[in-house]
Design an enzyme around this catalytic site. Structure first.
Site, PDB file in Angstrom:
ATOM      1  CE  LYS A 201      49.083  41.787  76.283  1.00 30.82           C
ATOM      2  NZ  LYS A 201      47.966  40.861  76.557  1.00 30.82           N
TER       3      LYS A 201
ATOM      4  CG  ASP B 278      65.707  37.176  80.544  1.00 35.74           C
ATOM      5  OD1 ASP B 278      64.648  37.829  80.637  1.00 35.74           O
ATOM      6  OD2 ASP B 278      66.829  37.662  80.793  1.00 35.74           O
TER       7      ASP B 278
ATOM      8  CG  HIS C 131      38.972  37.914  76.129  1.00 37.92           C
ATOM      9  ND1 HIS C 131      40.183  37.282  76.106  1.00 37.92           N
ATOM     10  CD2 HIS C 131      39.024  38.818  77.121  1.00 37.92           C
ATOM     11  CE1 HIS C 131      40.943  37.791  77.055  1.00 37.92           C
ATOM     12  NE2 HIS C 131      40.261  38.719  77.689  1.00 37.92           N
TER      13      HIS C 131
ATOM     14  CD  GLU D 292      45.356  38.007  77.512  1.00 41.40           C
ATOM     15  OE1 GLU D 292      46.430  38.544  77.843  1.00 41.40           O
ATOM     16  OE2 GLU D 292      44.759  38.282  76.468  1.00 41.40           O
TER      17      GLU D 292
HETATM   18  C1  MEV Z   1      45.082  40.801  73.977  1.00 40.88           C
HETATM   19  O1  MEV Z   1      45.868  40.202  75.003  1.00 40.88           O
HETATM   20  C2  MEV Z   1      45.830  40.804  72.656  1.00 40.88           C
HETATM   21  C3  MEV Z   1      45.139  41.567  71.518  1.00 40.88           C
HETATM   22  O2  MEV Z   1      44.848  42.896  71.927  1.00 40.88           O
HETATM   23  C4  MEV Z   1      46.073  41.544  70.332  1.00 40.88           C
HETATM   24  C5  MEV Z   1      45.630  42.408  69.175  1.00 40.88           C
HETATM   25  O3  MEV Z   1      44.904  43.400  69.377  1.00 40.88           O
HETATM   26  O4  MEV Z   1      46.054  42.098  68.045  1.00 40.88           O
HETATM   27  C6  MEV Z   1      43.817  40.947  71.174  1.00 40.88           C
END
Ligand code: MEV
Length: 426
Positions: free
Chosen positions: A262, A278, A376, A78
């Site tokens: 995430k 792992d 991004h 990513e």
């Molecule tokens: C994207 O890989 C991760 C985000 O969605 C984390 C977040 O929303 O805090 C940008």
């Protein structure tokens, strides 16, 4: 003016790593295909192997963890993640970087004990015979004991209600030192099964580690000075307060918490993967820990400190090792450990959790201000350009033009490439 790391070519970056870290030219060849994971080695790692699968490795810059500067290898597909972590690490540097620690290197292993007449009385028997059970484990693991590890405790937990009624769970607490520890704990549990069955008259069913490794917690903290948070037209206060509002959303709402966490795992998994650890175990542990009080919530905590600065803290289970498993077998994982100069699993966990905290802030800072897409998309545009057929030297120009035109898509990338080709022929 000397170039920044991101401005260097791939070859120049290798030279930089050779000049500034313990990595040799031969170590660096593990980052390209020459000396990376060979198909033959892959064949010895999994069943039915047909080859190897590659992902990019990048280096997160500016990390200072417990006073020590460290270049952090990250493996992921990513864009924006490595840049985000590096940028937040630079802001943290101004207040001394990250302070990190690990609670212990103790893993939990579970025995499920069934067919008991009186589970509570059985728990008492187990507790009375704790020492002899611990001795069985330690007698069978002399090398681990020699390295300062070994069985530390036995705990009992009564499961009152389940689809098969009540039963007893026995937890073995094993200090696994610098290993991830799955093999050590699973072996120890199998050795305990028979003695436990004999002692209790019960039937030992499952014998397996718990990925909710909540005795092996890694914590990182960092302060971000108010003035470092300001950018463009955003004041430090606006950014700080916006971040605290974003964090509150994740604390209160599991739909947001999943995404927030995430973002943390973007950083954590990338280093876990780079070191051959792992990542599924780390993911499982993280999310179970995030739900430990019954509701799923944010793994991180953020607050305004007494000086008005932003302070962040992240804690999560960190079952990573620097010996054994893929960490040992994978040449690139070995090079990555060498790059960071980590000597213990503890040091590795401390770096990983610091990256997680930085990553969390990078995402929240973007979300609370200009939005995630601006930064991004310019990186994403490069991938679109490559997918549309641009070569490495064309990709940035194609991406830049798509961003300028605010038209980041495959069709536009192909058109720009065609225009570039025509220009060359004019
Ligand atoms: C994207 O890989 C991760 C985000 O969605 C984390 C977040 O929303 O805090 C940008």
């Amino acid at each position: 003016m000397t170039k920044k790391f991101y401005q260097l070519s791939l070859t120049e970056r290798h030279q930089y790593l050779q000049d500034h870290t313990a990595l040799t030219a031969s170590d660096l060849q593990t980052f390209t295909s020459q000396k990376g994971l060979s198909p033959e080695r892959a064949d010895a790692m999994v069943e039915n192997a047909v080859g190897v699968f590659s992902l990019p490795i990048g280096i997160a810059q500016n990390f200072v963890v417990n006073g020590k500067a460290v270049l952090v290898p990250m493996v992921l597909e990513e864009p924006s993640v490595i840049a985000g972590a590096s940028f937040m690490a630079r802001l943290a540097q101004k207040s001394g970087g990250f302070t990190a620690s690990m609670s212990s290197q103790q893993m939990i292993g579970q025995l499920q004990l069934l067919d008991l007449k009186d589970p509570e009385a059985t728990a008492k028997i187990i507790n009375e015979n704790k020492d002899s059970l611990l001795k069985i484990v330690n007698d069978n693991a002399p090398r681990l004991v020699q390295r300062g590890g070994g069985a530390r405790d036995i705990e009992t937990r009564l499961v009152q209600s389940s689809p098969i009624g009540p039963f007893l769970v026995i937890h073995l607490i094993l200090d696994v030192r610098d290993a991830m520890g799955a093999n050590a704990i699973n072996t120890a549990l199998e050795q305990l099964a028979e003695p436990v069955a004999k002692l209790t008259g019960g039937r030992v069913h499952l014998k397996i580690l718990s990925n909710l490794a909540d005795k092996r917690l890694a914590t990182a903290e960092a302060t971000f000075a108010l003035e470092t948070l300001a950018f463009d037209s955003y004041s430090g206060e606006t950014v700080r307060d916006g971040i605290l509002e974003a964090w509150a959303f994740a604390v209160a709402d599991p739909y947001r918490a999943a995404t927030h966490n995430k973002g943390i795992m973007n950083g954590i998994d990338a280093v876990v993967l780079a070191t051959g650890n792992d990542w599924r175990a780390i993911e499982a542990g993280a999310h179970a820990y995030a739900a430990r009080d019954g509701g799923y919530t944010s793994l991180s905590q953020w607050r305004k400190d007494e000086n008005g600065n932003l302070h962040g803290k992240l804690t999560l289970p960190m079952a990573v090792g620097i010996v054994g498993g893929a960490t040992r077998v994978h040449p690139t994982a070995q090079a990555n450990l060498k790059l960071m100069g980590v000597r213990t699993a503890e040091e590795l966990g401390e770096i990983i959790v610091s990256v997680g905290l930085a990553q969390n802030l990078a995402a929240m800072r973007a979300l609370a201000t200009e939005g995630i897409q601006r930064g991004h998309m310019s990186l994403h545009a490069r991938q679109i350009a490559l997918a549309a057929g641009a070569n490495a030297s064309q990709a940035q120009n194609v991406a830049d033009q798509m961003v300028r035109e605010n038209a980041i898509n495959a069709q536009r990338a192909q058109e720009i490439l065609k225009e570039m080709k025509e220009d060359r022929h004019d």
